[in-house]
Design a protein around this motif. Sequence first.
Motif, PDB file in Angstrom:
ATOM      1  N   SER A 195       1.060   3.259  -3.189  1.00 20.82           N
ATOM      2  CA  SER A 195      -0.210   3.921  -3.481  1.00 20.82           C
ATOM      3  C   SER A 195      -0.378   5.183  -2.637  1.00 20.82           C
ATOM      4  CB  SER A 195      -1.387   2.970  -3.221  1.00 20.82           C
ATOM      5  OG  SER A 195      -1.346   1.867  -4.095  1.00 20.82           O
TER       6      SER A 195
ATOM      7  N   SER B 206      -8.715   2.983  -1.245  1.00 16.13           N
ATOM      8  CA  SER B 206      -8.361   1.637  -1.681  1.00 16.13           C
ATOM      9  C   SER B 206      -8.770   0.635  -0.604  1.00 16.13           C
ATOM     10  CB  SER B 206      -6.846   1.546  -1.939  1.00 16.13           C
ATOM     11  OG  SER B 206      -6.490   0.245  -2.366  1.00 16.13           O
TER      12      SER B 206
ATOM     13  N   ASP C 229       0.802  -1.218   0.000  1.00 23.95           N
ATOM     14  CA  ASP C 229       0.000   0.000   0.000  1.00 23.95           C
ATOM     15  C   ASP C 229       0.839   1.275   0.000  1.00 23.95           C
ATOM     16  OD1 ASP C 229      -2.577  -0.945  -0.196  1.00 23.95           O
ATOM     17  OD2 ASP C 229      -2.879  -1.108   1.982  1.00 23.95           O
TER      18      ASP C 229
ATOM     19  N   ASN D 278      -6.693  -1.368  -7.730  1.00 27.58           N
ATOM     20  CA  ASN D 278      -5.362  -0.908  -7.350  1.00 27.58           C
ATOM     21  C   ASN D 278      -4.322  -1.939  -7.789  1.00 27.58           C
ATOM     22  OD1 ASN D 278      -3.104   0.187  -6.230  1.00 27.58           O
ATOM     23  ND2 ASN D 278      -3.885   0.319  -4.146  1.00 27.58           N
TER      24      ASN D 278
END
Length: 206
Positions: free
Chosen positions: A102, A114, A99, A171
């Motif tokens: 992102s 997300s 993550d 994603n």
Amino acid sequence: MIEYFTHTPVASIIFIFTIVTSIYAFNDSVLYGKFMMHPYSVYRKNKVYTLITSGLIHANWMHLIFNMFTFFFFAFKLEATIGHWQFAVIYFLGMILSDLPSVMKHKGDFWYNSLGASGGISAVLFSYILFYPFSTLMIFPLPIPIWACVFGILYLVYCAYMSKNSRDNINHDAHFFGAIAGVLITAILEPRIIPHFFGTLMSAFN
């Protein structure tokens, strides 16, 4: 079920808890708001916990079923192979590391969110591939089984391409970086796994 809890307790708890939490969230928009990963906030050191909680909820039934189907076929065998706490580290650290790109990419986008366990599951899948590169996988819509190591290459290429070109609200960065994280974490936990992986590849073609 008792056998699963006895031999692979970590994967069993994650599996059940993720299903229950996701189904509950389908009918609770407040929980969605609390659990979704919001890069804009995380970058500003708010809601950092969502790096984990976002992996406990899913967008819809198909998202949940696909992720849990993948988890079921790889996570339990991986935990039995590598150990309980090692499996937990791969899954949760893989989820967090997947993550972070992102967060950096969308740190200025207030409306981006997300969710889903894809990053952790990608980490598990690629850790599994290191141990069992020639296990066979059936990937829809391909009509024939393919080796896990071949699938891994195709998967990374697909994720990289879709990350740059997709507009499907998935994603793909989390999939890609989760896979990379899974390889790196496994190599740290099991330093012999990389020689094992390449040795297995070499022996198959000798």
